[in-house]
Every structure is written in C-alpha cells, then in structure tokens.
Design a protein around this motif. Structure first.
Motif, PDB file in Angstrom:
ATOM      1  N   ALA A 149     -62.362 -71.720   4.106  1.00 46.47           N
ATOM      2  CA  ALA A 149     -62.391 -72.928   4.928  1.00 46.47           C
ATOM      3  C   ALA A 149     -61.750 -74.110   4.214  1.00 46.47           C
ATOM      4  O   ALA A 149     -61.932 -75.257   4.623  1.00 46.47           O
ATOM      5  CB  ALA A 149     -63.836 -73.276   5.296  1.00 46.47           C
ATOM      6  N   LYS A 150     -61.005 -73.830   3.144  1.00 51.51           N
ATOM      7  CA  LYS A 150     -60.363 -74.916   2.395  1.00 51.51           C
ATOM      8  C   LYS A 150     -58.911 -74.557   2.111  1.00 51.51           C
ATOM      9  O   LYS A 150     -58.588 -73.407   1.796  1.00 51.51           O
ATOM     10  CB  LYS A 150     -61.086 -75.184   1.075  1.00 51.51           C
ATOM     11  CG  LYS A 150     -62.462 -75.787   1.228  1.00 51.51           C
ATOM     12  CD  LYS A 150     -63.117 -76.065  -0.119  1.00 51.51           C
ATOM     13  CE  LYS A 150     -62.453 -77.179  -0.857  1.00 51.51           C
ATOM     14  NZ  LYS A 150     -63.191 -77.568  -2.073  1.00 51.51           N
ATOM     15  N   GLY A 151     -58.036 -75.555   2.227  1.00 49.77           N
ATOM     16  CA  GLY A 151     -56.640 -75.411   1.848  1.00 49.77           C
ATOM     17  C   GLY A 151     -55.850 -74.474   2.753  1.00 49.77           C
ATOM     18  O   GLY A 151     -56.333 -73.963   3.752  1.00 49.77           O
ATOM     19  N   GLN A 152     -54.602 -74.263   2.382  1.00 53.36           N
ATOM     20  CA  GLN A 152     -53.736 -73.342   3.113  1.00 53.36           C
ATOM     21  C   GLN A 152     -54.076 -71.911   2.733  1.00 53.36           C
ATOM     22  O   GLN A 152     -54.313 -71.611   1.566  1.00 53.36           O
ATOM     23  CB  GLN A 152     -52.262 -73.612   2.754  1.00 53.36           C
ATOM     24  CG  GLN A 152     -51.712 -74.882   3.373  1.00 53.36           C
ATOM     25  CD  GLN A 152     -51.165 -74.636   4.776  1.00 53.36           C
ATOM     26  OE1 GLN A 152     -51.527 -73.674   5.443  1.00 53.36           O
ATOM     27  NE2 GLN A 152     -50.291 -75.528   5.229  1.00 53.36           N
ATOM     28  N   ILE A 153     -54.133 -71.045   3.702  1.00 52.15           N
ATOM     29  CA  ILE A 153     -54.403 -69.631   3.445  1.00 52.15           C
ATOM     30  C   ILE A 153     -53.156 -68.829   3.809  1.00 52.15           C
ATOM     31  O   ILE A 153     -52.697 -68.856   4.953  1.00 52.15           O
ATOM     32  CB  ILE A 153     -55.605 -69.124   4.269  1.00 52.15           C
ATOM     33  CG1 ILE A 153     -56.892 -69.838   3.840  1.00 52.15           C
ATOM     34  CG2 ILE A 153     -55.759 -67.615   4.111  1.00 52.15           C
ATOM     35  CD1 ILE A 153     -57.359 -69.518   2.437  1.00 52.15           C
ATOM     36  N   ASP A 154     -52.612 -68.128   2.817  1.00 48.64           N
ATOM     37  CA  ASP A 154     -51.428 -67.293   3.067  1.00 48.64           C
ATOM     38  C   ASP A 154     -51.835 -65.840   2.864  1.00 48.64           C
ATOM     39  O   ASP A 154     -52.067 -65.390   1.744  1.00 48.64           O
ATOM     40  CB  ASP A 154     -50.309 -67.662   2.089  1.00 48.64           C
ATOM     41  CG  ASP A 154     -49.043 -66.860   2.349  1.00 48.64           C
ATOM     42  OD1 ASP A 154     -48.999 -66.158   3.376  1.00 48.64           O
ATOM     43  OD2 ASP A 154     -48.123 -66.941   1.516  1.00 48.64           O
ATOM     44  N   SER A 192     -52.119 -72.790  12.123  1.00 48.87           N
ATOM     45  CA  SER A 192     -53.036 -72.003  11.302  1.00 48.87           C
ATOM     46  C   SER A 192     -52.568 -70.571  11.150  1.00 48.87           C
ATOM     47  O   SER A 192     -52.013 -69.973  12.077  1.00 48.87           O
ATOM     48  CB  SER A 192     -54.433 -72.010  11.948  1.00 48.87           C
ATOM     49  OG  SER A 192     -55.332 -71.234  11.195  1.00 48.87           O
ATOM     50  N   SER A 193     -52.810 -70.017   9.958  1.00 50.21           N
ATOM     51  CA  SER A 193     -52.570 -68.595   9.729  1.00 50.21           C
ATOM     52  C   SER A 193     -53.884 -67.833   9.647  1.00 50.21           C
ATOM     53  O   SER A 193     -53.884 -66.630   9.395  1.00 50.21           O
ATOM     54  CB  SER A 193     -51.782 -68.397   8.431  1.00 50.21           C
ATOM     55  OG  SER A 193     -52.519 -68.901   7.333  1.00 50.21           O
ATOM     56  N   ASN A 243     -54.163 -72.802  16.594  1.00 47.90           N
ATOM     57  CA  ASN A 243     -53.717 -71.411  16.746  1.00 47.90           C
ATOM     58  C   ASN A 243     -52.567 -71.381  17.749  1.00 47.90           C
ATOM     59  O   ASN A 243     -52.770 -71.534  18.956  1.00 47.90           O
ATOM     60  CB  ASN A 243     -54.886 -70.555  17.246  1.00 47.90           C
ATOM     61  CG  ASN A 243     -54.497 -69.106  17.465  1.00 47.90           C
ATOM     62  OD1 ASN A 243     -53.361 -68.703  17.215  1.00 47.90           O
ATOM     63  ND2 ASN A 243     -55.447 -68.310  17.944  1.00 47.90           N
ATOM     64  N   PRO A 244     -51.336 -71.192  17.281  1.00 46.60           N
ATOM     65  CA  PRO A 244     -50.181 -71.262  18.195  1.00 46.60           C
ATOM     66  C   PRO A 244     -50.135 -70.137  19.218  1.00 46.60           C
ATOM     67  O   PRO A 244     -49.364 -70.209  20.182  1.00 46.60           O
ATOM     68  CB  PRO A 244     -48.982 -71.184  17.231  1.00 46.60           C
ATOM     69  CG  PRO A 244     -49.499 -70.455  16.034  1.00 46.60           C
ATOM     70  CD  PRO A 244     -50.935 -70.857  15.904  1.00 46.60           C
ATOM     71  N   ASP A 245     -50.960 -69.098  19.025  1.00 47.11           N
ATOM     72  CA  ASP A 245     -50.970 -67.978  19.974  1.00 47.11           C
ATOM     73  C   ASP A 245     -52.039 -68.131  21.052  1.00 47.11           C
ATOM     74  O   ASP A 245     -52.150 -67.278  21.942  1.00 47.11           O
ATOM     75  CB  ASP A 245     -51.200 -66.661  19.227  1.00 47.11           C
ATOM     76  CG  ASP A 245     -50.047 -66.329  18.295  1.00 47.11           C
ATOM     77  OD1 ASP A 245     -48.889 -66.543  18.711  1.00 47.11           O
ATOM     78  OD2 ASP A 245     -50.314 -65.883  17.154  1.00 47.11           O
ATOM     79  N   HIS A 246     -52.840 -69.179  20.969  1.00 43.15           N
ATOM     80  CA  HIS A 246     -53.893 -69.387  21.965  1.00 43.15           C
ATOM     81  C   HIS A 246     -53.309 -70.103  23.191  1.00 43.15           C
ATOM     82  O   HIS A 246     -52.517 -71.049  23.060  1.00 43.15           O
ATOM     83  CB  HIS A 246     -55.031 -70.217  21.368  1.00 43.15           C
ATOM     84  CG  HIS A 246     -56.294 -70.154  22.160  1.00 43.15           C
ATOM     85  ND1 HIS A 246     -56.495 -70.905  23.308  1.00 43.15           N
ATOM     86  CD2 HIS A 246     -57.430 -69.426  21.989  1.00 43.15           C
ATOM     87  CE1 HIS A 246     -57.696 -70.652  23.787  1.00 43.15           C
ATOM     88  NE2 HIS A 246     -58.289 -69.753  23.013  1.00 43.15           N
TER      89      HIS A 246
END
Length: 633
Positions: free
Chosen positions: A486-491, A532-533, A574-577
């Motif tokens: 729940a923190k920072g960018q997640i790749d 978001s990823s 979420n770009p897919d929502h």
C-alpha cells in the motif's frame, strides 16, 4: 568493664530519625534485613571453620531463631554464627561510619519513588537500623566465635547508645526489638503474631540456606514444650541439580511466583559461572494475562542475593518486550537492596539482562524447531509483545526475527517465517511484500491485494498494531526489502495485459489529461493521481508515498502524544475499469468539466472506504452518492 555511653555521629542521628519516623511504607522489610544479617553470619562462620579447623566454634547445627513475647512485646532474631567482638560492635554497629550514611541520606532525599526508597535500606549497610522502624529500643547481644567474652549494645535511637562486655553470652548474635504498639493504619503490624512472622519469612527468606526456626511460646503448666517450627523451605530449586527436582516442584514454584493456577508452558534453567556467578529459573506462561498491554501490568523477575529476596519485580533483568516471563534470578555478588536506578546502571545487571534475553529467545527457537504446537501457543499468546523488540532492541533483532512468524496469503491458518517466505519467492521477485490492517479479512479484501492475488505472489498479512512500526524499523531481511503493497510504486513486471513498456507509456499518455485535472481538483487531499499496476478489479485505491507514514501509523503516534504532520496520499486509478474509462472519455468530450468534479470526489471517497478509512466529510460523501443513485434510476 562498666557500661559505656556513646553519642551517635550526626549522620547516624539523622538516619535514626528517618527510621523512627518511618519514611518506609513497607515496614516488614526489617525482619528480612535481620534474617539476612544472621544468614551472612552463619555463612562467615562456616567459611572461617573451613579455613581454620582449630577455631573453637560449634558448627553442628547452624540456624536462625525467631522468638516473640506477646506480653513483653519483644521480638528476638538469634543466630549461632560468627558473632562480633567488642571492637567490631563499635565499628560496625555503633558508628556506622563505614556504611556510607551520608550518601544514603542523599540518595534517600533524591528518591521520589516510595519503592525505590525502601530499596535503599540495605544498600549502604544500614539494614540493622531498619529495626527502629518498628521498635522503641533495640538490644544486641553478641560473642565472636573463638572468644570468651560477649558484648551488649543497646539504644533507644535518641542520640546515644551503650556498650558493655558480658560473660556467658552464647556464640553468635541476637537482636531484640522492643516493639512499638501495633498501628495497622500506618502499616505497623503486630510483629509478635506467629502468622505475621510466617508470612514475612515465606515471602522474603524462604530459600536461604539455613533453617529459620520460630521458638514456640511458653507451654501451659505441666505441658511439654513443643519443638521449634522451621519456617523456610530452604528449597532453592534453581540451585539444585535438574535431576533432583521434579516438574511438579517447578510448576508449584511458577504458580507461586506468577500467581497463575495453570502450569507454565516452558521452564528455563540457567547457571552462569566465572567472574560473576548467578543462577536463574525462568518460566514461559501458557496464557497471556489480560493486562499485558496496559501501563498497570507489573513486570520483572524476582531478584535474590544468596537466596535472600531483595526485589520482587526487578524490571532491569529483562527488556519490556519479554515482560511476560516469570521467574527468579539469584546472584552471588550483588549488594542487598540496591535501588532500581542503580540496577539500571550496574554492569553485572546488564550482563545478566543480555544473557537472560538471549536464553529466552533461544528457548523459543528450540520450541519452534522441536514442538510446533507449544510454539504456536506461545506465539499466539505473546507474539505481539515479542515483536515490540524488533523496534526497541536492535541488538537482538535477528534473534527475534528468527522466532517470529506471520500469517500470509499462502495458507489460511498456517503461519510462515521470513526465512521460509524468502525461500518460496518467485523468480525475479526482489522484495518481501506485506500489508497491515485490522484483520485478515479486511486485508485480503483490500484493493491493494488484487494484482498480487492474480499473479500468485505471496503477501504477509500483518494485523497487530506494532507491525507497521517494526516493518519500517527493520527495513530488510537477508538482503530483501520489506515493502508494503500500500506504499509507493509497485512494479510486478511486464506480464500484465499492458504488454511492453511502450504500451504502458501510450496508456499513460492517453490518461494524462484526466490525471492532471483530478490532481488539481483533489489537491487538498492528494499529492498525485496516477495509473495503477496493483488494481485488477477495483476502480481506484489510495496509497502512501514510499517515505510517508500510513494513516494507521499517524493515528498511532498521535495516540502516543507525538505530533506528526498529515501526509497527503496518492490516488491510483485502474485504467481497465469501466468507471475510469468512462470518466476519461467524458473528460475528453466535455468542455464543462465541473459536472465531473462530483464523480472524481466520489471515486476518491470510495478508494478511502475500500482501505478501511473514512471520507473527510462523510455527510457530503453520502449526499453525493444519494444524488448519483437518484439520477441513475
């Protein structure tokens, strides 16, 4: 020789005045002091006899006697130990010049804690004078082993004392207290009562080497005098070989010390030899007390010196995160009744603290390896407390991590260690992922978990209040960073539907206008809006920046009275929502975008609710939601 009258030195008079006016609330300790002095005298005689076999002294029945006279209101503590010569009485009892009285008085004035004040009595060799707390007059009769004449010392504590030689005195020392009237309101008990004598000896002197006997009162005319009653068990279980002590005996001692009706989960024995000798007998309880996490919880081990109890709850012997451990420590070379402040600075105490801490943690590690059921019981009851040490005890951090276990997405009920987690990490996974929350269910339903769940990446599920604090403090394990999902960018790599980096760049460009506009509209609440990823089902989530505190940590620190700044969060979409896609399309097609502001605000509010938070203005959020639902009908 005739009776000689001497004046106390000024400092001794000050000391007596304090004793007589009873600065100590627990007056029972006077008997502990007199019995302890008697025990030392017996030890010295035994040693002297070993060194000099020609010494004319009877060592066949070394013991301590306590005799009371209810009518005369006297209490006598008698031993047949080494005794004192006339000169020694004058030096050791008469002037107490070498007792550090001035320092004692200074320490007493500076002590703000009543318990610390009580602990000072024996520290400077003034334990004998504690008798004046309960007596109007004290008489001492003594004869040194090997000598023929004895000495009588007497004082009412009013500035003078008398000295005289006497014939026919028995070997050893007797101290007779002419007791003050009982005054229960001021904690001045009736010290001629046999039950009270039994209670004090059982509490403070049960394990000393020598028998403490209570002489019975005078029998009725014609009756045979009963035998003296031995009050102490003399069973220092920690000093006896393991094969001579039964588990039941250990368990009974634990129940007495821990005030628990259940058997302990584990018994820990420790014996240290060398320059500083001590023995310890520790117990891990089976159940956590209800007040373990309250300020009122009373912690600490019983501290003995040569089997004499000098502190009932010595907090300095174990760190706070092991506060649930019960037991006794018996040291050979400490002073009696050292105060808590001095204990905290004593190098011997520090040595014991380190050794005892490592012993407890290694015992838990053995339980983990050899008895999973008992380890599981221990961790369920005390794991939350032990994890505090990951923050407060960097020296033992690795040892604590080695015995710590956590829930994870791998199994519904089985816990895992960090070591096992690392061994199961997917190829290419660089970090150990975790998420903290109020419950396992809340964490598993969090939108932050969606991508990890879809890709089968294991996440630690942390539900204790201390978890976020220690995870932040520890930072890494075996070179793997601990990262909150729940923190920072997640790749999570390029296995998602976006495909290549080029595809993701195109998508970011496609949504750039909406992201900038939403960042401006929600500027009071968020510092950034981005794609978001980590989301696969939910439309949006809020995350903290890498170096920022989470809302839970902010609230925790504020509850502890610490001022912390409020951190703005990051809103991820979420770009897919379909909701996000529709919002982006509407943003591009409409020139009047103010009508979309409510939708952006609702989207942010839903993301806050999804992580267990609350919208800043709940009433406004409800109104916006109701209006939107009404328009959809």
């Amino acid at each position: 020789m005739p009776t000689e009258t001497h004046e106390f030195q000024v400092e001794a008079r000050q000391l007596l005045k304090l004793m007589i006016h009873s600065v100590y609330s627990n007056k029972d300790v006077f008997l502990r002091e007199l019995v302890s002095n008697a025990s030392d005298a017996l030890d010295k005689l035994r040693l002297e006899k070993l060194r000099d076999d020609s010494l004319d002294a009877d060592v066949s029945d070394l013991h301590i006697e306590i005799e009371t006279d209810k009518d005369a209101r006297t209490l006598t503590v008698r031993d047949n130990g080494i005794g004192m010569s006339y000169d020694e009485v004058g030096q050791l009892i008469g002037t107490i010049a070498n007792s550090g009285t001035a320092k004692f008085l200074q320490e007493l004035k500076e002590s703000q804690d009543a318990q610390n004040a009580e602990g000072l009595i024996g520290q400077f060799g003034v334990g004998f004078y504690s008798g004046f707390m309960v007596a109007d007059e004290v008489t001492l009769l003594t004869r040194r082993a090997g000598e023929t004449q004895g000495t009588r010392w007497s004082s009412r504590g009013e500035g003078t004392y008398t000295l005289e030689t006497v014939d026919g005195a028995p070997q050893g020392t007797s101290v007779t207290l002419h007791l003050k009237p009982a005054d229960p309101e001021n904690q001045l008990h009736d010290y001629t009562a046999p039950w009270k004598i039994r209670e004090i000896i059982k509490r403070y002197s049960d394990f000393i080497t020598w028998p403490v006997r209570m002489v019975p009162g005078k029998p009725a005319e014609g009756d045979q005098a009963p035998e003296p009653e031995t009050l102490n068990s003399m069973k220092a279980l920690w000093a006896r070989p393991r094969d001579e002590v039964t588990d039941d005996e250990y368990h009974e001692l634990y129940k007495h010390i821990g005030h628990d009706w259940r058997d302990p989960l584990e018994t820990i024995r420790l014996q240290a030899e060398g320059t500083f000798e001590y023995q310890a007998l520790l117990f891990l309880p089976e159940h956590a007390p209800h007040d373990l996490f309250t300020r009122e919880y009373r912690r600490g081990l019983q501290l003995y010196v040569k089997r004499v109890l000098i502190m009932d709850e010595c907090e300095a012997l174990l760190p706070p995160y092991l506060r649930f451990v019960k037991g006794v420590v018996d040291a050979a070379d400490l002073s009696l009744n050292v105060s808590r402040e001095i204990l905290q600075q004593d190098r011997h105490i520090e040595m014991m603290r380190r050794r005892l801490t490592k012993k407890v943690l290694s015992t838990v590690k053995d339980l983990m390896a050899k008895d999973q059921d008992r380890y599981a019981t221990f961790w369920r009851e005390f794991g939350t407390a032990v994890k505090e040490g990951l923050v407060t005890d960097p020296e033992n951090r690795d040892a604590i991590l080695a015995v710590a276990s956590f829930a994870s997405t791998r199994h519904e009920s089985e816990l895992t260690t960090l070591k096992d987690y690392v061994e199961r990490m997917k190829e290419g996974q660089e970090d150990i992922y975790y998420l903290a929350g109020e419950s396992r269910q809340a964490i598993e339903n969090s939108p932050h978990m969606e991508a990890f769940r879809d890709r089968g990446i294991e996440v630690l599920l942390l539900t204790d209040a201390v978890d976020e604090v220690w995870a932040d403090a520890v930072g890494e394990f075996e070179g793997k960073k601990l990262r909150s999902v729940a923190k920072g960018q997640i790749d999570l790599g390029a296995e998602d539907e976006d495909g290549t980096d080029e595809d993701r760049e195109k998508r970011t460009e496609e949504y750039s206008g909406l992201l900038d506009w939403m960042k401006e509209r929600l500027a009071e609440d968020v510092k950034e809006v981005r794609l978001s990823s980590r989301l696969t089902v939910s439309p949006a989530c809020v995350v903290s920046d890498t170096g920022d505190l989470t809302p839970a940590l902010e609230n925790m620190y504020r509850a502890m009275g610490q001022e912390v700044p409020a951190f703005k969060r990051i809103l991820e979409l979420n770009p897919d929502h379909q909701l996000v896609k529709g919002l982006n399309q509407a943003y591009k097609e409409r020139e009047d975008r103010d009508a979309l502001a409510d939708t952006a605000e609702l989207l942010y509010g839903l993301a806050v609710l999804a992580e267990g938070g609350q919208p800043k203005e709940p009433t406004r959020f409800v109104k916006l939601m109701a209006d939107r639902l009404e328009r959809s009908l």
